[in-house]
Enzyme design. Structure first.
Site, PDB file in Angstrom:
ATOM      1  N   SER A  78       1.082  -1.143   0.032  1.00  0.00           N
ATOM      2  CA  SER A  78       0.176  -0.108  -0.297  1.00  0.00           C
ATOM      3  C   SER A  78       0.715   1.456   0.013  1.00  0.00           C
ATOM      4  CB  SER A  78      -0.890  -0.320   1.104  1.00  0.00           C
ATOM      5  OG  SER A  78      -1.957   0.885   1.125  1.00  0.00           O
ATOM      6  N   MET A  79       0.552   1.765   0.991  1.00  0.00           N
ATOM      7  CA  MET A  79       1.502   3.212   1.273  1.00  0.00           C
ATOM      8  C   MET A  79       2.780   3.205   1.094  1.00  0.00           C
ATOM      9  SD  MET A  79       1.648   6.167   3.823  1.00  0.00           S
ATOM     10  CE  MET A  79       2.538   7.577   4.083  1.00  0.00           C
ATOM     11  N   ASP A 125      -9.565  -3.226  -5.744  1.00  0.00           N
ATOM     12  CA  ASP A 125      -9.261  -4.032  -4.586  1.00  0.00           C
ATOM     13  C   ASP A 125      -9.808  -3.104  -3.288  1.00  0.00           C
ATOM     14  OD1 ASP A 125      -7.876  -1.764  -3.645  1.00  0.00           O
ATOM     15  OD2 ASP A 125      -5.753  -2.919  -3.133  1.00  0.00           O
ATOM     16  N   HIS A 155      -7.659  -5.423  -0.532  1.00  0.00           N
ATOM     17  CA  HIS A 155      -6.242  -4.891  -0.264  1.00  0.00           C
ATOM     18  C   HIS A 155      -5.706  -4.747   0.960  1.00  0.00           C
ATOM     19  CE1 HIS A 155      -3.791  -1.091  -0.661  1.00  0.00           C
ATOM     20  NE2 HIS A 155      -4.017  -0.332   0.879  1.00  0.00           N
TER      21      HIS A 155
END
Length: 686
Positions: A306-307, A593, A644
């Site tokens: 993710s980030m 997602d 996700h």
């Protein structure tokens, strides 16, 4: 004369009638009224008996398990059972401290004797160990299976591996020693049971602790929050909600431990610059990777979620920069074998835009009315927006590339044929949700593309947030290779893959793996009302900002009084499931997602980084899409989920990571289940 005698007779008759006693004239009427009342009483009695008979019949027909006397105790029993299933043995030691904190919050002066719960903890551990695995909701039997399959092939740990978590998977704990924050010293304020208790019972203190200083972007006075260290920091968000734990378990089977496995958590609230300025995060990450290379003689594998993928992109440029990491242009080539981007937020996230504008996202507007009311009363949109606007790190997920990537008023790369509305209008207005006052001459806000929305949102945020944006980030697209090389010295560009080049590391491999098949918020219908005064956004002085220096000032606000803006919010009353795209509670749904849009997940991987302009070293980029196929009887989808967050426990991702880590990464090949290649080709790269 005859008329007079008629009048006399009439008067006499009337007089004689009036002369009768009252009871003689009204006896008949009273008898009639009594009869009516008696009849009404009889009818009411009959109706009551009939109603009682119907109720009795319904009670007899309703089965026992549908009655409140059964359902109410059953609900209590199931709640207690669920709580005991999810509770960890170590939580018993926190009961006493949490109870004291609750009493202190409500000023209850009652001395609670210290109770030794170690015996209870010991017995609870013994009880949990005897519970069959299928009854533990935080496990479903997949633990270690992928690792065992790899071990059966004779595979073992080959490359050291570094895990870079995302927002949800990075815990934050308090190191504050000031008197008002001492009750939760070394307690988790993000993640864990303590976070829930603080948000519920100590909300104001939790918000003030989690909010960063709006000017410096660092800890406010008296507060010190730091990322939790160690592998356990991101194994679970809270009891029963695993994150990286399944990946760690499977890696352990093939001989990984803390000597060749490192998790690099970070305070995701901070801007990339402040991560190094306050915590020395990138310096420590560089030293860790260099230490692996020195001790084991092998380059490292990086797996970022993710980030974390945005953090890693920044690190690539930071470590090469002569003014920062000082590693030179060959450092990445010499130290990193493969980079795995898991559900990477490469081109930003639409929900970040909505969060900064109105403190909302799909998760909040899809709540039922009762839940939405409680949330708004407990933690309002304005409070959420104010908190989000202090977190400079989350601004790294601002959408990048503008209309060239995300579309304009007539087109978007990921529009379906025959769409009734384009995703290119990131924010659209259906109508005014509240009547405007007679003296309000402002025209209704027009629909906005990504470029328009970015400017419009910034105009409605504090000048401190605007300065932070311009001092730390850039969200455009750069096509000039000479400028791209120059951007290698500009930290504002390093988190945007459209404005910097990948490292010159031809032997490094990049693998983009993400899920597809879950509806994802892509754009929004907003509503607006009259002008609203927001006290927290009143600014001292408006000005402009062009360079990321201490002398830099803020972007100029509109010429009107900057403290007054029309109230805006996601038009949650608008739902239209039959249109294309679908609209649910004011959110236009697209592909992705469940959190990140497909364009952000895959466009750079299948097209952008295939171009020498952004990939001068010719790094091989492989894209693996995992279809979202959740099992309906497993709470978080099971082995084939691609949500996700839940993708971290999927069999497909675990197999991919172990193959790369054990030296058989060449077995990983492109796998597509979406139309990402079609979408990416329509992006205006040139």
């Amino acid at each position: 004369m005859s008329t007079l005698s008629q009048r006399i007779r009439t008067w006499s008759a009337n007089h004689s009638e009036a002369a009768k006693p009252p009871f003689e004239s009204e006896v008949g009427k009273e008898q009639d009224q009594s009869q009516v009342v008696h009849d009404m009483q009889l009818e009411a009695t009959q109706q009551a008996k009939l109603f009682d008979a119907q109720i009795h019949k319904l009670k007899k027909e309703r089965r026992f398990f549908a009655k409140a006397r059964f359902l109410f105790p059953l609900g209590i029993l199931l709640g207690i059972l669920l709580g005991f299933i999810l509770i960890q043995p170590s939580d018993f030691q926190d009961i006493h401290s949490n109870l004291l904190l609750l009493m202190e919050e409500y000023d209850i002066s009652l001395r609670i004797p210290d109770i030794d719960l170690s015996r209870v903890e010991l017995e609870w551990r013994r009880f949990r160990s005897n519970i069959p695995e299928v009854w533990k909701l935080n496990n479903d039997g997949r633990e270690f299976k992928v690792g065992e399959a790899m071990k059966a092939r004779g595979l073992t740990a080959h490359y050291p591996i570094v895990l870079i978590p995302g927002i949800v998977s990075t815990g934050l704990e308090s190191w504050s020693t000031s008197p008002e924050y001492r009750p939760f010293f070394r307690e988790k304020l993000w993640g864990g049971f303590n976070m829930v208790s603080q948000v519920i019972f100590n909300r104001e203190k939790w918000i003030s602790a989690m909010m960063l200083d709006p000017v410096t972007g660092l800890d406010p006075p008296g507060v010190k929050i730091r990322a939790v260290e160690g592998v356990g920091a991101a194994s679970s968000f809270m009891t029963g909600y695993w994150l990286w734990s399944k990946i760690v378990e499977n890696l352990a089977v093939v001989n990984y431990d803390t000597n060749n496995l490192h998790l690099a958590p970070y305070d995701w609230r901070l801007s990339m610059w402040n991560l190094e300025e306050r915590d020395g995060y990138f310096s420590k990450l560089k030293a860790t990777i260099e230490g692996f290379k020195k001790r084991q003689g092998k380059k490292a594998i990086i797996a970022a979620h993710s980030m974390g993928s945005t953090v890693m992109l920044y690190f690539f440029k930071w470590v090469e920069s002569p003014e920062h990491g000082g590693g030179g242009s060959h450092w990445v080539e010499n130290h990193i074998e493969s980079y795995i981007s898991i559900a990477g937020t490469h081109l930003g996230v639409a929900k970040a835009m909505a969060a900064f504008l109105s403190g909302e996202m799909k998760d909040t507007v899809e709540m039922n009315p009762a839940g939405a009311y409680v949330l708004e009363r407990f933690f309002s949109r304005k409070e959420r927006q104010k908190l989000f606007c202090s977190w400079a790190g989350s601004a790294s997920m601002w959408i990048k590339g503008g209309a060239d990537v995300w579309g304009d008023a007539n087109w978007a790369p990921d529009d379906d044929p025959g769409s009734s509305h384009t995703h290119g209008e990131l924010i659209a207005f259906r109508q005014a949700a509240m009547p405007l006052s007679a003296h309000d001459i402002t025209q209704p806000t027009r629909n906005m593309t990504a470029d328009d929305a970015s400017t419009w949102i910034l105009e409605r945020t504090p000048s401190t947030f605007q300065k932070m944006i311009w001092a730390n980030y850039s969200f455009g697209i750069e096509r000039n290779e000479r400028v791209l090389k120059k951007n290698a010295l500009d930290p504002r560009k390093w988190s945007n893959p459209l404005e910097v080049q990948l490292p010159n590391a031809p032997s490094m491999k990049i693998i983009c793996v993400y899920g597809h098949g879950k509806e994802t918020e892509r754009s929004y219908w907003y509503a607006h009302g009259p002008h609203d005064h927001e006290e927290s956004f009143v600014e001292v002085e408006p000005s402009t900002c062009t360079e990321p220096t201490d002398k830099c000032k803020h972007t100029l606000r509109p010429p009107l009084d900057s403290s007054f803006f029309r109230a805006n919010w996601i038009d949650s009353d608008y739902t239209q499931e039959t249109t294309t795209p679908k609209v649910r509670n004011g959110v236009k749904m697209g592909e992705g997602d469940g959190t990140v849009s497909l364009l952000s997940l895959g466009a750079m991987c299948v097209e952008g980084w295939k171009r020498p302009r952004w990939n001068p070293g010719g790094i091989k980029v492989t894209t693996v899409e995992l279809p979202h196929q959740p099992a309906p009887n497993i709470p978080r989808g099971g082995a084939n989920t691609s949500d996700h967050v839940d993708i971290l426990g999927s069999t497909g991702l675990n197999e991919l990571i172990l193959k790369v880590a054990t030296g058989v990464g060449h077995e990983v090949e492109d796998n597509f289940v979406s139309r990402i290649r079609e979408f990416a080709q329509q992006v205006r790269w040139d």
